[in-house]
Design a protein around this motif. Structure first.
Motif, PDB file in Angstrom:
ATOM      1  N   TYR A  89       0.842  -1.196   0.000  1.00 16.40           N
ATOM      2  CA  TYR A  89       0.000   0.000   0.000  1.00 16.40           C
ATOM      3  C   TYR A  89       0.878   1.248   0.000  1.00 16.40           C
ATOM      4  O   TYR A  89       1.789   1.375   0.829  1.00 16.40           O
ATOM      5  CB  TYR A  89      -0.916   0.029   1.221  1.00 16.40           C
ATOM      6  CG  TYR A  89      -2.162  -0.821   1.055  1.00 16.40           C
ATOM      7  CD1 TYR A  89      -3.386  -0.251   0.735  1.00 16.40           C
ATOM      8  CD2 TYR A  89      -2.093  -2.203   1.204  1.00 16.40           C
ATOM      9  CE1 TYR A  89      -4.522  -1.039   0.567  1.00 16.40           C
ATOM     10  CE2 TYR A  89      -3.217  -3.004   1.038  1.00 16.40           C
ATOM     11  CZ  TYR A  89      -4.430  -2.403   0.720  1.00 16.40           C
ATOM     12  OH  TYR A  89      -5.553  -3.187   0.541  1.00 16.40           O
ATOM     13  N   VAL A  90       0.604   2.144  -0.922  1.00 18.08           N
ATOM     14  CA  VAL A  90       1.322   3.416  -0.909  1.00 18.08           C
ATOM     15  C   VAL A  90       0.901   4.227   0.319  1.00 18.08           C
ATOM     16  O   VAL A  90       1.731   4.849   0.973  1.00 18.08           O
ATOM     17  CB  VAL A  90       1.046   4.217  -2.201  1.00 18.08           C
ATOM     18  CG1 VAL A  90       1.610   5.621  -2.108  1.00 18.08           C
ATOM     19  CG2 VAL A  90       1.654   3.493  -3.394  1.00 18.08           C
ATOM     20  N   PHE A  91      -0.389   4.161   0.663  1.00 15.82           N
ATOM     21  CA  PHE A  91      -0.843   4.919   1.830  1.00 15.82           C
ATOM     22  C   PHE A  91      -2.195   4.410   2.297  1.00 15.82           C
ATOM     23  O   PHE A  91      -3.054   4.057   1.485  1.00 15.82           O
ATOM     24  CB  PHE A  91      -0.950   6.416   1.505  1.00 15.82           C
ATOM     25  CG  PHE A  91      -1.377   7.256   2.674  1.00 15.82           C
ATOM     26  CD1 PHE A  91      -0.529   7.451   3.758  1.00 15.82           C
ATOM     27  CD2 PHE A  91      -2.630   7.851   2.705  1.00 15.82           C
ATOM     28  CE1 PHE A  91      -0.921   8.216   4.844  1.00 15.82           C
ATOM     29  CE2 PHE A  91      -3.028   8.623   3.777  1.00 15.82           C
ATOM     30  CZ  PHE A  91      -2.171   8.804   4.851  1.00 15.82           C
ATOM     31  N   VAL A  92      -2.369   4.365   3.625  1.00 16.48           N
ATOM     32  CA  VAL A  92      -3.668   4.116   4.251  1.00 16.48           C
ATOM     33  C   VAL A  92      -3.919   5.261   5.223  1.00 16.48           C
ATOM     34  O   VAL A  92      -3.095   5.524   6.109  1.00 16.48           O
ATOM     35  CB  VAL A  92      -3.704   2.766   4.999  1.00 16.48           C
ATOM     36  CG1 VAL A  92      -5.075   2.557   5.652  1.00 16.48           C
ATOM     37  CG2 VAL A  92      -3.380   1.614   4.048  1.00 16.48           C
ATOM     38  N   GLY A  93      -5.035   5.962   5.039  1.00 14.49           N
ATOM     39  CA  GLY A  93      -5.384   7.077   5.905  1.00 14.49           C
ATOM     40  C   GLY A  93      -6.428   6.685   6.931  1.00 14.49           C
ATOM     41  O   GLY A  93      -6.874   5.536   6.982  1.00 14.49           O
ATOM     42  N   THR A  94      -6.822   7.644   7.755  1.00 15.01           N
ATOM     43  CA  THR A  94      -7.877   7.413   8.729  1.00 15.01           C
ATOM     44  C   THR A  94      -8.921   8.518   8.620  1.00 15.01           C
ATOM     45  O   THR A  94      -8.595   9.662   8.307  1.00 15.01           O
ATOM     46  CB  THR A  94      -7.346   7.374  10.176  1.00 15.01           C
ATOM     47  OG1 THR A  94      -6.875   8.673  10.555  1.00 15.01           O
ATOM     48  CG2 THR A  94      -6.214   6.358  10.324  1.00 15.01           C
ATOM     49  N   LEU A  95     -10.152   8.148   8.891  1.00 11.89           N
ATOM     50  CA  LEU A  95     -11.241   9.115   8.831  1.00 11.89           C
ATOM     51  C   LEU A  95     -11.063  10.204   9.879  1.00 11.89           C
ATOM     52  O   LEU A  95     -11.442  11.354   9.657  1.00 11.89           O
ATOM     53  CB  LEU A  95     -12.579   8.392   9.030  1.00 11.89           C
ATOM     54  CG  LEU A  95     -13.851   9.190   8.759  1.00 11.89           C
ATOM     55  CD1 LEU A  95     -13.881   9.704   7.320  1.00 11.89           C
ATOM     56  CD2 LEU A  95     -15.081   8.335   9.047  1.00 11.89           C
ATOM     57  N   GLU A  96     -10.483   9.847  11.010  1.00  6.48           N
ATOM     58  CA  GLU A  96     -10.262  10.830  12.076  1.00  6.48           C
ATOM     59  C   GLU A  96      -9.215  11.870  11.686  1.00  6.48           C
ATOM     60  O   GLU A  96      -9.153  12.949  12.288  1.00  6.48           O
ATOM     61  CB  GLU A  96      -9.842  10.125  13.380  1.00  6.48           C
ATOM     62  CG  GLU A  96     -10.961   9.370  14.071  1.00  6.48           C
ATOM     63  CD  GLU A  96     -11.372   8.082  13.357  1.00  6.48           C
ATOM     64  OE1 GLU A  96     -12.523   7.642  13.540  1.00  6.48           O
ATOM     65  OE2 GLU A  96     -10.523   7.516  12.610  1.00  6.48           O
ATOM     66  N   PHE A 123      -1.454   0.945  14.232  1.00  6.02           N
ATOM     67  CA  PHE A 123      -0.344   0.752  13.297  1.00  6.02           C
ATOM     68  C   PHE A 123      -0.468   1.716  12.119  1.00  6.02           C
ATOM     69  O   PHE A 123       0.510   2.382  11.727  1.00  6.02           O
ATOM     70  CB  PHE A 123      -0.350  -0.703  12.823  1.00  6.02           C
ATOM     71  CG  PHE A 123       0.577  -1.011  11.691  1.00  6.02           C
ATOM     72  CD1 PHE A 123       1.933  -1.191  11.910  1.00  6.02           C
ATOM     73  CD2 PHE A 123       0.099  -1.142  10.387  1.00  6.02           C
ATOM     74  CE1 PHE A 123       2.791  -1.491  10.859  1.00  6.02           C
ATOM     75  CE2 PHE A 123       0.937  -1.440   9.339  1.00  6.02           C
ATOM     76  CZ  PHE A 123       2.295  -1.612   9.578  1.00  6.02           C
ATOM     77  N   VAL A 124      -1.655   1.803  11.549  1.00  2.00           N
ATOM     78  CA  VAL A 124      -1.895   2.702  10.417  1.00  2.00           C
ATOM     79  C   VAL A 124      -1.722   4.152  10.829  1.00  2.00           C
ATOM     80  O   VAL A 124      -1.116   4.954  10.114  1.00  2.00           O
ATOM     81  CB  VAL A 124      -3.317   2.460   9.840  1.00  2.00           C
ATOM     82  CG1 VAL A 124      -3.740   3.601   8.932  1.00  2.00           C
ATOM     83  CG2 VAL A 124      -3.364   1.139   9.098  1.00  2.00           C
ATOM     84  N   ARG A 125      -2.225   4.496  11.999  1.00  3.13           N
ATOM     85  CA  ARG A 125      -2.160   5.897  12.434  1.00  3.13           C
ATOM     86  C   ARG A 125      -0.723   6.321  12.734  1.00  3.13           C
ATOM     87  O   ARG A 125      -0.338   7.461  12.464  1.00  3.13           O
ATOM     88  CB  ARG A 125      -3.041   6.094  13.665  1.00  3.13           C
ATOM     89  CG  ARG A 125      -3.715   7.452  13.678  1.00  3.13           C
ATOM     90  CD  ARG A 125      -4.755   7.566  14.738  1.00  3.13           C
ATOM     91  NE  ARG A 125      -5.495   8.806  14.562  1.00  3.13           N
ATOM     92  CZ  ARG A 125      -6.276   9.341  15.483  1.00  3.13           C
ATOM     93  NH1 ARG A 125      -6.427   8.727  16.637  1.00  3.13           N
ATOM     94  NH2 ARG A 125      -6.906  10.473  15.255  1.00  3.13           N
ATOM     95  N   GLU A 126       0.068   5.407  13.282  1.00  2.11           N
ATOM     96  CA  GLU A 126       1.474   5.728  13.528  1.00  2.11           C
ATOM     97  C   GLU A 126       2.197   6.026  12.214  1.00  2.11           C
ATOM     98  O   GLU A 126       2.974   6.986  12.119  1.00  2.11           O
ATOM     99  CB  GLU A 126       2.160   4.568  14.252  1.00  2.11           C
ATOM    100  CG  GLU A 126       3.627   4.831  14.562  1.00  2.11           C
ATOM    101  CD  GLU A 126       4.294   3.667  15.268  1.00  2.11           C
ATOM    102  OE1 GLU A 126       5.517   3.756  15.490  1.00  2.11           O
ATOM    103  OE2 GLU A 126       3.601   2.684  15.597  1.00  2.11           O
ATOM    104  N   ARG A 127       1.934   5.214  11.190  1.00  4.58           N
ATOM    105  CA  ARG A 127       2.549   5.460   9.888  1.00  4.58           C
ATOM    106  C   ARG A 127       2.051   6.780   9.294  1.00  4.58           C
ATOM    107  O   ARG A 127       2.823   7.530   8.683  1.00  4.58           O
ATOM    108  CB  ARG A 127       2.229   4.297   8.938  1.00  4.58           C
ATOM    109  CG  ARG A 127       2.957   3.020   9.277  1.00  4.58           C
ATOM    110  CD  ARG A 127       2.423   1.830   8.492  1.00  4.58           C
ATOM    111  NE  ARG A 127       2.609   1.991   7.058  1.00  4.58           N
ATOM    112  CZ  ARG A 127       3.736   1.707   6.405  1.00  4.58           C
ATOM    113  NH1 ARG A 127       4.799   1.281   7.070  1.00  4.58           N
ATOM    114  NH2 ARG A 127       3.802   1.855   5.097  1.00  4.58           N
TER     115      ARG A 127
END
Length: 323
Positions: free
Chosen positions: A235-242, A309-313
């Motif tokens: 994945y190039v990028f995974v974001g969060t709705l928050e 994990f996603v949010r840290e990245r």
């Protein structure tokens, strides 16, 4: 004394030459990293550490003619889908977001191959958006496309899914056949009665990143670890709705071919209308006691590991690209 001064000057000259050589080597290595690690993905003009970005984007040679947003349900994906169509018109790429009643996100090996052929038959640049588990193109001898996604705080997503299945939104949904009593129950009541719906929440997020293997459907650490590895490697990028605004700005930096002006487009009246129409009806406030139970006593504990994990990245990308 004269010989000593000549010796000192000569050493200083050597140091200058060595320093210049080291700078040139560093610049050359940085260029090689950009082409080898980032493939054809454009970089912004902002300086950031190649060592840091290497730890976040380690795939090379993405096929950037194709971008897949294999959207997770109840994570604001309808708003981002609407924005993607606007961006396609602005930035010159085609968007497809097909939907079929009763569609399943997992695919057989033959269905995966058919999908790959379909994708490669499209005029590019091309963005494909669908509720679909990750497909590893390399298993079929093909170059990996750009993958992106967006997730959400697991309890917030669970709340949205719980009430959506009952009451839907302005566009439809709801109508789950649960009987009047269960339909009207709040999450607090569901937890208090230890309903299976709340003790074994639907395993809905991890498989989107884990992929098509049967084990990905198990509420297990194996599935979680595989999901993390796929995010790191594919994945190039995974974001969060928050962190939606920051997520869009990061996408603007990493993939401007598709996401130039994404943050501004998300604020358009068209997207705001979609957001309002897809807001889940009749959502109730969940007590802290119920939230603690969901977070610590159910598979949402694994989802929180993935979310953290996603949010840290995401924050690492933000530090390098935005701050």
């Amino acid at each position: 004394m004269f010989l000593k001064r000549r010796f000192i000057k000569r050493r200083l000259l050597y140091l200058v030459i060595i320093s210049a050589f080291m700078v040139l080597m560093f610049m050359n290595n940085g260029h090689r990293f950009t082409s080898a690690r980032m493939g054809n993905l454009p970089r912004s003009g902002k300086h950031f550490s190649s060592a840091n970005i290497q730890s976040l984007v380690i795939k090379k040679n993405y096929d950037d003619r194709y971008l897949i947003f294999n959207r997770v349900p109840k994570c604001g994906s309808m708003s981002l889908t609407s924005t993607s169509y606007s961006l396609g018109a602005q930035n010159g790429f085609k968007v497809a977001s097909p939907y079929e009643d009763g569609e399943k996100p997992n695919k057989s090996g033959e269905e995966q191959m058919e999908f790959i052929k379909y994708l490669h038959s499209q005029t590019h640049p091309f963005m494909y958006i669908r509720h679909q588990y990750f497909i590893d193109f390399e298993n079929f001898g093909e170059k990996q496309p750009i993958y992106i996604n967006m997730i959400r705080d697991p309890i917030a997503r669970f709340e949205s899914f719980y009430y959506f299945s009952r009451f839907g939104n302005q566009r439809g949904g709801g109508g789950a056949k649960l009987g009047d009593q269960k339909t009207q129950e709040t999450i607090d009541e569901c937890v208090q009665k230890r309903r299976q719906e709340c003790t074994k929440p639907y395993w809905q997020v991890v498989p989107y990143f884990c992929g098509q293997e049967p084990g990905c459907m198990s509420r297990s650490r194996w599935a979680l670890d595989r999901a993390k590895e796929n995010i790191k490697n594919h994945y190039v990028f995974v974001g969060t709705l928050e962190d939606l605004d920051d997520s869009l700005k990061i996408l603007e930096h990493l993939i401007p071919r598709y996401f130039k002006n994404a943050a501004q487009s998300m604020k358009s009246q068209k997207t705001i209308k979609v957001r309002n129409e897809t807001y889940t009806r009749n959502k109730r406030e969940t007590s802290e006691a119920a939230k603690i139970f969901l977070r610590t006593e159910t598979c949402l504990s694994l989802e929180y590991e993935l979310y953290d994990f996603v949010r840290e990245r995401l924050y690492q990308f933000k530090d390098m690209l935005l701050d």
